[in-house]
Design a protein around this motif. Structure first.
Motif, PDB file in Angstrom:
ATOM      1  N   UNK A  44     -21.906  12.571  34.719  1.00  0.00           N
ATOM      2  CA  UNK A  44     -20.582  12.684  34.161  1.00  0.00           C
ATOM      3  C   UNK A  44     -20.193  11.335  33.574  1.00  0.00           C
ATOM      4  N   UNK A  45     -21.181  10.506  33.417  1.00  0.00           N
ATOM      5  CA  UNK A  45     -20.924   9.127  33.058  1.00  0.00           C
ATOM      6  C   UNK A  45     -21.012   8.921  31.556  1.00  0.00           C
ATOM      7  N   UNK A  46     -21.054   9.982  30.782  1.00  0.00           N
ATOM      8  CA  UNK A  46     -21.137   9.823  29.346  1.00  0.00           C
ATOM      9  C   UNK A  46     -22.568   9.626  28.896  1.00  0.00           C
ATOM     10  N   UNK A  47     -22.780   8.592  28.119  1.00  0.00           N
ATOM     11  CA  UNK A  47     -24.091   8.336  27.512  1.00  0.00           C
ATOM     12  C   UNK A  47     -25.087   7.822  28.551  1.00  0.00           C
ATOM     13  N   UNK A  48     -26.323   8.301  28.481  1.00  0.00           N
ATOM     14  CA  UNK A  48     -27.361   7.868  29.422  1.00  0.00           C
ATOM     15  C   UNK A  48     -27.876   6.489  29.023  1.00  0.00           C
ATOM     16  N   UNK A  49     -28.525   5.820  29.964  1.00  0.00           N
ATOM     17  CA  UNK A  49     -29.105   4.507  29.668  1.00  0.00           C
ATOM     18  C   UNK A  49     -30.154   4.628  28.565  1.00  0.00           C
ATOM     19  N   UNK A  50     -30.941   5.689  28.597  1.00  0.00           N
ATOM     20  CA  UNK A  50     -31.949   5.900  27.555  1.00  0.00           C
ATOM     21  C   UNK A  50     -31.298   5.913  26.176  1.00  0.00           C
ATOM     22  N   UNK A  51     -30.247   6.718  26.024  1.00  0.00           N
ATOM     23  CA  UNK A  51     -29.571   6.814  24.730  1.00  0.00           C
ATOM     24  C   UNK A  51     -28.868   5.518  24.368  1.00  0.00           C
ATOM     25  N   UNK A  52     -28.321   4.842  25.360  1.00  0.00           N
ATOM     26  CA  UNK A  52     -27.657   3.571  25.091  1.00  0.00           C
ATOM     27  C   UNK A  52     -28.659   2.555  24.548  1.00  0.00           C
ATOM     28  N   UNK A  53     -29.817   2.450  25.194  1.00  0.00           N
ATOM     29  CA  UNK A  53     -30.814   1.477  24.737  1.00  0.00           C
ATOM     30  C   UNK A  53     -31.267   1.769  23.306  1.00  0.00           C
ATOM     31  N   UNK A  54     -31.321   3.030  22.942  1.00  0.00           N
ATOM     32  CA  UNK A  54     -31.709   3.386  21.568  1.00  0.00           C
ATOM     33  C   UNK A  54     -30.653   2.927  20.557  1.00  0.00           C
ATOM     34  N   UNK A  55     -29.408   2.814  20.988  1.00  0.00           N
ATOM     35  CA  UNK A  55     -28.309   2.458  20.091  1.00  0.00           C
ATOM     36  C   UNK A  55     -28.084   0.948  19.981  1.00  0.00           C
ATOM     37  N   UNK A  56     -28.690   0.180  20.885  1.00  0.00           N
ATOM     38  CA  UNK A  56     -28.420  -1.254  20.925  1.00  0.00           C
ATOM     39  C   UNK A  56     -29.351  -2.040  20.016  1.00  0.00           C
ATOM     40  N   UNK A  57     -28.863  -3.166  19.518  1.00  0.00           N
ATOM     41  CA  UNK A  57     -29.714  -4.113  18.804  1.00  0.00           C
ATOM     42  C   UNK A  57     -30.566  -4.852  19.837  1.00  0.00           C
ATOM     43  N   UNK A  58     -31.548  -5.601  19.352  1.00  0.00           N
ATOM     44  CA  UNK A  58     -32.392  -6.390  20.255  1.00  0.00           C
ATOM     45  C   UNK A  58     -31.539  -7.311  21.122  1.00  0.00           C
ATOM     46  N   UNK A  59     -30.624  -8.023  20.481  1.00  0.00           N
ATOM     47  CA  UNK A  59     -29.783  -8.978  21.196  1.00  0.00           C
ATOM     48  C   UNK A  59     -28.909  -8.266  22.223  1.00  0.00           C
ATOM     49  N   UNK A  60     -28.352  -7.129  21.847  1.00  0.00           N
ATOM     50  CA  UNK A  60     -27.512  -6.375  22.780  1.00  0.00           C
ATOM     51  C   UNK A  60     -28.318  -5.870  23.966  1.00  0.00           C
ATOM     52  N   UNK A  61     -29.565  -5.435  23.725  1.00  0.00           N
ATOM     53  CA  UNK A  61     -30.425  -4.995  24.829  1.00  0.00           C
ATOM     54  C   UNK A  61     -30.701  -6.149  25.781  1.00  0.00           C
ATOM     55  N   UNK A  62     -30.928  -7.333  25.233  1.00  0.00           N
ATOM     56  CA  UNK A  62     -31.150  -8.522  26.055  1.00  0.00           C
ATOM     57  C   UNK A  62     -29.907  -8.826  26.895  1.00  0.00           C
ATOM     58  N   UNK A  63     -28.757  -8.780  26.272  1.00  0.00           N
ATOM     59  CA  UNK A  63     -27.500  -9.066  26.974  1.00  0.00           C
ATOM     60  C   UNK A  63     -27.227  -8.013  28.041  1.00  0.00           C
ATOM     61  N   UNK A  64     -27.448  -6.746  27.715  1.00  0.00           N
ATOM     62  CA  UNK A  64     -27.269  -5.682  28.703  1.00  0.00           C
ATOM     63  C   UNK A  64     -28.174  -5.925  29.909  1.00  0.00           C
ATOM     64  N   UNK A  65     -29.421  -6.293  29.645  1.00  0.00           N
ATOM     65  CA  UNK A  65     -30.341  -6.597  30.750  1.00  0.00           C
ATOM     66  C   UNK A  65     -29.813  -7.711  31.625  1.00  0.00           C
ATOM     67  N   UNK A  66     -29.280  -8.748  31.017  1.00  0.00           N
ATOM     68  CA  UNK A  66     -28.706  -9.851  31.788  1.00  0.00           C
ATOM     69  C   UNK A  66     -27.526  -9.404  32.637  1.00  0.00           C
ATOM     70  N   UNK A  67     -26.685  -8.578  32.054  1.00  0.00           N
ATOM     71  CA  UNK A  67     -25.523  -8.067  32.794  1.00  0.00           C
ATOM     72  C   UNK A  67     -25.985  -7.234  33.984  1.00  0.00           C
ATOM     73  N   UNK A  68     -26.965  -6.356  33.742  1.00  0.00           N
ATOM     74  CA  UNK A  68     -27.445  -5.484  34.814  1.00  0.00           C
ATOM     75  C   UNK A  68     -28.238  -6.242  35.873  1.00  0.00           C
TER      76      UNK A  68
END
Length: 140
Positions: A44-68
């Motif tokens: 019920x959390x909206x977009x899945x991590x798989x779909x989110x990663x497909x939508x992110x730029x390289x830099x955003x994926x790196x930043x998301x990884x750091x946050x997580x």
């Protein structure tokens, strides 16, 4: 029919109705429990991590990884050789794409999936454009 026989029949009918009512109540409780479990297990959390990663730029994926990985914006900035303000700007775009409003929501929503994801899956989901980030705390 004597008084006791009539009373016994009435009691028997009431007991049968009571059993039917109890069975109905039991089914309702079971249905409610199944709905509760389904809602707890549903994404019920909206977009899945798989779909989110497909939508992110390289830099955003790196930043998301750091946050997580529970890095601060300053630590992520050092790792990515960018300013903390750039990290925060990317975070706003990540929040929008992830359909969340705050960092803790992002972590709550995706951390479990991030920890379970292997390197091959990460690379496949990002189209092979970026390798899964490996994080070590930057030295001060």
């Amino acid at each position: 029919m004597d008084k006791y026989t009539a009373l016994a029949e009435r009691v028997a009918k009431l007991e049968a109705k009571l059993k039917q009512t109890q069975a109905l109540v039991d089914r309702l409780y079971e249905d409610a429990e199944q709905e509760r479990l389904a809602s707890n297990n549903a994404v019920d959390e909206g977009i899945s991590l798989d779909n989110l990663l497909r939508r992110l730029t390289d830099r955003q994926a790196l930043i998301l990884g750091g946050v997580l990985e529970n890095f601060s914006s300053e630590e992520i900035a050092k790792l990515g050789n960018i300013s903390p303000n750039t990290v925060r700007t990317h975070m706003r775009y990540i929040y929008k794409k992830a359909e969340v409003n705050q960092r803790h929501q992002l972590i709550t929503k995706y951390q479990r999936y991030w920890e379970q994801m292997d390197d091959e899956t990460f690379e496949r989901l990002t189209g092979g454009k970026v390798k899964r980030p490996r994080f070590e705390k930057p030295s001060n």
